[in-house]
Structure formats: structure tokens, C-alpha cells
Scaffold this active site. Structure first.
Site, mmCIF file in Angstrom:
data_model
loop_
_atom_site.group_PDB
_atom_site.id
_atom_site.type_symbol
_atom_site.label_atom_id
_atom_site.label_comp_id
_atom_site.label_asym_id
_atom_site.label_seq_id
_atom_site.Cartn_x
_atom_site.Cartn_y
_atom_site.Cartn_z
ATOM 1 N N CYS A 166 17.371 -64.254 3.419
ATOM 2 C CA CYS A 166 16.954 -64.385 2.024
ATOM 3 C C CYS A 166 15.472 -64.761 1.928
ATOM 4 C CB CYS A 166 17.815 -65.420 1.322
ATOM 5 S SG CYS A 166 17.526 -67.104 1.931
ATOM 6 N N ALA A 196 14.588 -68.111 3.342
ATOM 7 C CA ALA A 196 14.496 -68.053 4.803
ATOM 8 C C ALA A 196 13.128 -67.524 5.226
ATOM 9 C CB ALA A 196 15.599 -67.166 5.378
ATOM 10 N N ARG A 229 15.527 -71.252 14.410
ATOM 11 C CA ARG A 229 14.709 -70.107 14.806
ATOM 12 C C ARG A 229 13.996 -70.342 16.135
ATOM 13 N NH1 ARG A 229 9.598 -69.271 12.061
ATOM 14 N NH2 ARG A 229 8.822 -67.153 12.230
ATOM 15 N N HIS A 280 8.055 -64.015 2.625
ATOM 16 C CA HIS A 280 6.782 -64.007 3.362
ATOM 17 C C HIS A 280 5.622 -63.939 2.380
ATOM 18 C CE1 HIS A 280 9.090 -61.637 6.710
ATOM 19 N NE2 HIS A 280 9.277 -62.932 6.849
HETATM 20 FE FE1 CFM Z 1 7.555 -61.323 11.943
HETATM 21 FE FE2 CFM Z 1 9.639 -60.610 12.972
HETATM 22 FE FE3 CFM Z 1 9.605 -62.137 10.766
HETATM 23 FE FE4 CFM Z 1 8.807 -63.119 13.164
HETATM 24 FE FE5 CFM Z 1 11.357 -64.107 13.543
HETATM 25 FE FE6 CFM Z 1 12.118 -61.584 13.382
HETATM 26 FE FE7 CFM Z 1 12.141 -63.058 11.182
HETATM 27 MO MO1 CFM Z 1 13.827 -63.470 13.070
HETATM 28 S S1 CFM Z 1 8.067 -61.396 14.069
HETATM 29 S S2 CFM Z 1 7.981 -63.312 11.217
HETATM 30 S S3 CFM Z 1 9.435 -64.838 14.304
HETATM 31 S S4 CFM Z 1 9.082 -60.108 11.028
HETATM 32 S S5 CFM Z 1 12.539 -63.050 14.835
HETATM 33 S S6 CFM Z 1 11.193 -59.611 13.997
HETATM 34 S S7 CFM Z 1 13.495 -61.641 11.804
HETATM 35 S S8 CFM Z 1 12.453 -64.932 11.992
HETATM 36 S S9 CFM Z 1 11.096 -62.862 9.317
HETATM 37 C C1 HCA Z 2 16.080 -65.613 9.407
HETATM 38 C C2 HCA Z 2 15.768 -66.188 10.754
HETATM 39 C C3 HCA Z 2 16.109 -65.296 11.897
HETATM 40 C C4 HCA Z 2 17.596 -65.089 12.047
HETATM 41 C C5 HCA Z 2 17.961 -64.609 13.415
HETATM 42 C C6 HCA Z 2 19.228 -63.856 13.643
HETATM 43 C C7 HCA Z 2 15.524 -65.934 13.165
HETATM 44 O O1 HCA Z 2 16.011 -64.413 9.211
HETATM 45 O O2 HCA Z 2 16.372 -66.383 8.525
HETATM 46 O O3 HCA Z 2 19.738 -63.173 12.760
HETATM 47 O O4 HCA Z 2 19.676 -63.932 14.773
HETATM 48 O O5 HCA Z 2 14.724 -65.318 13.817
HETATM 49 O O6 HCA Z 2 15.892 -67.080 13.447
HETATM 50 O O7 HCA Z 2 15.478 -64.040 11.717
#
Ligand code: CFM
Ligand code: HCA
Length: 533
Positions: free
Chosen positions: A52, A55, A86, A185
């Protein structure tokens, strides 16, 4: 691949089929990627891995700043979910600093607050947190019910900022805003820019100084990148936002260059900093040795000093002497094996480099919530249609700072561009993928199961929501979000860790022994029956 695509889409009713057809593509012309459906609502009923907006904002972009005190205004589950799950690593780096991330702070919203309003509770929570910890800054995050009942977190923050004399600011990142964490983001970038960037103009006395945007220190990745830059003699002022402090962020506009790791989560910040302060940016990737080498060389080229260019070569040569023997060894076993990657908004692309290093083939990949530019490259940006869900997210109007805009950076950028150097340059995932591979946005569990049935990849890189679905089908799954307690995987030492881990996972015989109870005793083990369609 076309046949696999058909089989994935086969069961959907008409409306769902129309939508999913746009999100599942065969990469027929990698150099001119086809248009993919992305950043749109998930069809209700489909099992998605998305998260979401809260998150994306609190959990991903701002939550990792270790000495800001983060308060979740909402039910306790939201704070719990985003409490270091995370694996964003942290440690105090300067004397006198505090790391608050061991704590999860929440207003613990109850039914009462839903009925009568939660602003008083929030005010009280901020006061209590301040009395207890005396932090430099407090940041407040709205969860779904906050938006529904209409609590005005921003006026509470303004009031408390005045009262306490510290920086207090809020984020309207209610979970339901936008279609995924991607909206969070953008909200986070806007807030960090408004409330933190540019507050401290203390000059940074270092010849080469940069920021790394979109690196969150999962499993210690940022620390490995720090190590390499320290060897090269380049100062990282701020890593947004892995293992970073409030002071680093308020001072990071003093950098000469921004390099962007995760384009999806932080392209907004790169653009806003360039507009206001004149700091140029380009895309880098420290996942995989090819990407790491290329990125280091490009940064040295940007500064253009021979001494730095030579130093970078020396570091690369030394580090590679450690990487090479490991890579040569694992490749004898990994060469020709296959992988599929379904992760977030950048890793499904970045990790392809590591697999390619090992001679492995990525047969299918997709993001959970990335936009078309992350798939097809930034040149499609002008043609992306902004829908109602995206229009909900504020676009800040930024102008050049009359005093602090650094015109010399802009001049350097211009002359480098004339010499063929590229800035603001993300080419996207599809250009790098082989012809006839599958590209799948926001993959569903049904599609994933079909993919495994048909391709039986040797390993799948994914997240916790589908890890065990995959493993029950006899395929090892490497979590590319949390790294399953492993890492770092960035840079040179990270590459070595990753090669060894993938070698171990794909060479293990245990996956060939998995057999579901309903299979006949004499059935061939799942992993041996694979045939690539
Ligand atoms: Fe960038 Fe990602 Fe993300 Fe990320 Fe992550 Fe991710 Fe995420 Mo999980 S590099 S910031 S550190 S888009 S692993 S592939 S999904 S938390 S929002
Ligand atoms: C998020 C965090 C997450 C979830 C990871 C997963 C992460 O999206 O809220 O689904 O295993 O990197 O911790 O992306």
C-alpha cells in the site's frame, strides 16, 4: 513464450482478460520495447504481491532514516507490519546520535478514535515521544482510517513543531492512495523535499561528493557501496535513505552529483533536486559486477580527473581479483540454468545482471508496481497517460533556488552531454531482456503457477507472499526483497555472496526430492520434467 502467455490468460473472464493481456507481454523486439500495461489497479479477486501507499512512504522511503522518530497514526497492525521487516539495516555512525528504529511507534488507533476523531491522541503521542526521547525530528504517517475520518495530521504537526521547537512533519500516505506502494514513494519524496532537503547549508569539504538516491541498505547493501566509495576517495553525503541520518539528508544538497539506484522510488527527488539546486543525476546499478564497474567508471568520468579515473580502475582490478575465482567456480554449475524474477519496482531488472554474470538465463521477469518507464525506458515518459489514480498525488512546483542553484554543475552537465555522456538516463528492463522472454506486470499467483508448470525455472527471485507457493512446487525461491536473512548482494563482496548462494540453491538435490502427496511414488520429480515451451 506466446503459448505460455495464452495459457496464463486462458482462465480469465473477458474484462480481466482485456486488462491482463496488456500486462503480459512477449518481449519480441527488445531494442524497441512494446507498450506494457503498468501502474494500474489490480483486478479485484486476483492475488497480487503489491503493498500500500503507507508501506511505500513510511516503510520504504522515509522509515529507514534512523534518528527521525517515526510515528504511525493508525491501528497497531500498520506500525507492526512496517517495523524493520524489510531488513533495512542501521547503525549509529557518529557520537551522540540515536537510532530509534528498534522502536515501532504508533498511536494505536481504536474504535473510539474512529468515532470521535484521533487528533488529540496524535498530539499526545507526539508530546509523549518528545518527552521520552528528545529527537531532532518527528515524522507522522497517516494510515487508511485517518483519511476516512478526516484527521488533519498536518495541522497537528505544525502546532507541535511550534510548541516543541523541533522539526515535526506529516505524510498523507493513507494506504488506499494510488494503486500500490508507488504512490507512497511519490508522497514521501515530496515530503522529504519540503521538510528536510536544504535545511543545512554547511559546506562539505571534499573534492568528489555525491548522493546515492534509491538505496535502502537492505541486508547491508549500502555499507558495501560505502566501502567501495571510500576506497575510491569519493564522499557520499547522503544515501537516500539507507543507513542515513537526519543531518545527512538536510545537508545532501551540497553534493556535486546524484546517482540513482532505484529509479522507481526516487526519480522525483532526483528531478526536484536538479531543478532547485542544479545537481545533475544519472542512473547507476551496483547489483552485479558489470553494473558496479560501469557505474564507478561513469562517476569517475563525470568528475573527469585522471587521478580519480586511475584510482577507480585500481579498485576495480583489486576487487575483481577476489570476485573472479568465485565466479569461475560457480559458473561451472550455474551456466545455462534459468531464473524468473518478480520483484517490486527495480530489482526484477537489477538482479538480471547478477544472474547473467553466472551464465544464467532470465526467462521471465516483472515488477509489482513499476511504471511504463521502468519497463520501456524513460523515453516513453511523454506518452504515459496520467490517470485519475496518479493525478491524486501532488506534483510539487519547483523552481531554481535564486541563491543556491549551482550553475557550474549545469555547465559541466552541458559540456559532458556534448561529448556523448548521458544524464537522466534509464533505459528500462525490457531492452536488456532477451528476445521472446516473458514480461509480466503485477503477476498473479495463477500466472506464477502456470509459469512454473511450463518452464520449471531453476530458481525464482520473489517475495514472502509467494515464496512458499513456489517452493511447494519444487522450485527454490530467493527472496529478493529481504534476502532471506542473507546479503549484502550489492557491489563486489555482495556479488560473491550472491553467486555462492544461488549456486548452493540451484545445485541442491533437495528440490528434486519434493513430491506432492498426490503424486504416484514412481512419478518423476517435478524439477526433472521441465521442458521450455
Ligand atoms: Fe526500489 Fe524496489 Fe521499492 Fe526498493 Fe524494497 Fe522492492 Fe519495495 Mo520490497 S528497490 S524501493 S528496497 S522499488 S525490495 S524492488 S518492493 S521494499 S518499494
Ligand atoms: C513492502 C515491503 C516489501 C515486502 C516484501 C515481500 C519489502 O512492499 O511493503 O513482499 O516479500 O521489501 O519488505 O516490498
Amino acid at each position: 513464450a506466446a503459448e505460455a502467455r495464452e495459457q496464463m490468460l486462458d482462465i480469465y473472464p473477458k474484462k480481466t482478460l482485456r486488462k491482463r493481456s496488456k500486462q503480459i507481454l512477449v518481449n519480441e523486439t527488445p531494442s524497441t520495447p512494446a507498450e506494457i500495461g503498468a501502474n494500474s489497479r489490480t483486478v479485484p479477486g486476483i492475488i497480487t504481491q503489491r503493498g500500500c501507499s503507507y508501506a511505500g512512504c513510511k516503510g520504504v522511503v522515509i522509515g529507514p532514516i534512523y534518528d527521525v522518530l517515526h510515528i504511525t497514526h493508525g491501528p497497531i497492525g500498520c506500525g507492526w507490519y512496517s517495523w524493520l521487516s524489510r531488513r533495512n539495516m542501521n547503525k549509529i555512525r557518529k557520537e551522540g546520535e540515536t537510532n530509534y528504529l528498534q522502536y515501532s511507534m504508533s498511536t494505536d488507533m481504536q474504535e473510539d478514535h474512529i468515532v470521535f476523531g484521533g487528533e488529540k491522541q496524535l498530539e499526545q503521542a507526539i508530546q509523549e515521544a518528545y518527552d521520552e526521547f528528545k529527537p531532532k525530528a518527528i515524522s507522522v504517517y497517516a494510515t487508511c482510517p485517518v483519511g476516512l475520518i478526516g484527521d488533519d495530521i498536518h495541522s497537528v504537526c505544525r502546532k507541535m513543531k511550534e510548541k516543541l521547537g523541533i522539526n515535526v512533519f506529516g505524510f498523507s500516505c493513507e494506504g488506499y492512495k494510488g494503486v500500490s506502494q508507488s504512490a507512497g514513494h511519490h508522497i514521501a519524496n515530496n515530503g522529504v523535499f519540503k521538510h528536510m532537503i536544504g535545511l543545512d547549508d554547511t559546506p562539505v569539504d571534499f573534492k568528489y561528493k555525491i548522493n546515492i538516491l534509491g538505496e535502502y541498505n537492505i541486508g547491508g547493501d549500502a555499507w558495501e557501496i560505502d566501502r567501495i566509495f571510500a576506497l575510491c576517495g569519493i564522499k557520499i553525503i547522503g544515501t537516500l535513505s539507507g543507513g542515513v541520518s537526519y543531518d545527512d539528508i538536510t545537508n545532501c544538497h551540497m553534493a556535486d552529483l546524484n546517482v540513482v539506484m532505484c529509479h522507481r522510488s526516487i526519480n522525483y527527488m532526483a528531478e526536484m533536486m536538479e531543478t532547485k539546486f542544479g545537481i545533475p543525476w544519472f542512473k547507476v546499478n551496483f547489483i552485479g559486477i558489470e553494473g558496479t564497474k560501469k557505474s564507478l567508471r561513469k562517476i569517475a568520468q563525470y568528475f573527469g580527473d585522471k587521478a580519480l579515473i586511475d584510482k577507480v580502475e585500481e579498485v576495480i582490478a583489486k576487487e575483481m581479483s577476489e570476485v573472479r575465482p568465485v565466479l569461475e567456480d560457480v559458473t561451472t554449475r550455474t551456466q545455462g540454468k534459468t531464473a524468473a524474477l518478480f520483484v517490486g519496482g527495480s530489482r526484477a531488472h537489477h538482479y538480471q545482471d547478477l544472474f547473467n554474470d553466472m551464465g544464467m538465463q532470465v526467462i521471465a521477469a516483472g515488477y509489482e508496481f513499476a511504471h511504463r518507464d521502468d519497463y520501456e525506458g524513460r523515453d516513453v515518459l511523454p506518452s504515459i497517460k496520467v490517470d485519475a489514480d496518479s493525478r491524486n498525488i501532488e506534483e510539487l512546483k519547483i523552481e531554481a533556488d535564486p541563491e543556491r542553484y549551482n550553475a557550474s554543475h549545469a555547465e559541466r552537465k552541458k559540456s559532458l552531454e556534448e561529448a556523448g555522456f548521458t544524464f537522466e538516463d534509464y533505459e528500462g528492463m525490457m531492452r536488456q531482456m532477451a528476445k521472446d522472454t516473458l514480461v509480466i506486470d503485477d503477476i498473479s499467483h495463477h500466472e506464477l503457477e502456470k509459469l512454473i508448470e511450463l518452464y520449471k525455472p531453476n530458481v525464482i527471485g520473489s517475495g514472502v507472499k509467494d515464496k512458499y507457493v513456489i517452493e511447494k512446487m519444487g522450485v527454490p525461491c530467493k527472496q529478493l526483497h529481504s534476502y532471506d536473512y542473507g546479503g549484502p548482494y550489492a557491489g563486489f563482496k555482495g556479488a560473491i555472496n550472491f553467486y555462492k548462494e544461488i549456486d548452493r540453491m540451484t545445485s541442491s538435490k533437495v528440490w528434486q526430492l519434493t513430491r506432492a502427496p498426490w503424486h504416484e511414488a514412481g512419478d518423476a520429480p517435478a524439477t526433472e520434467t521441465a521442458e521450455v515451451p
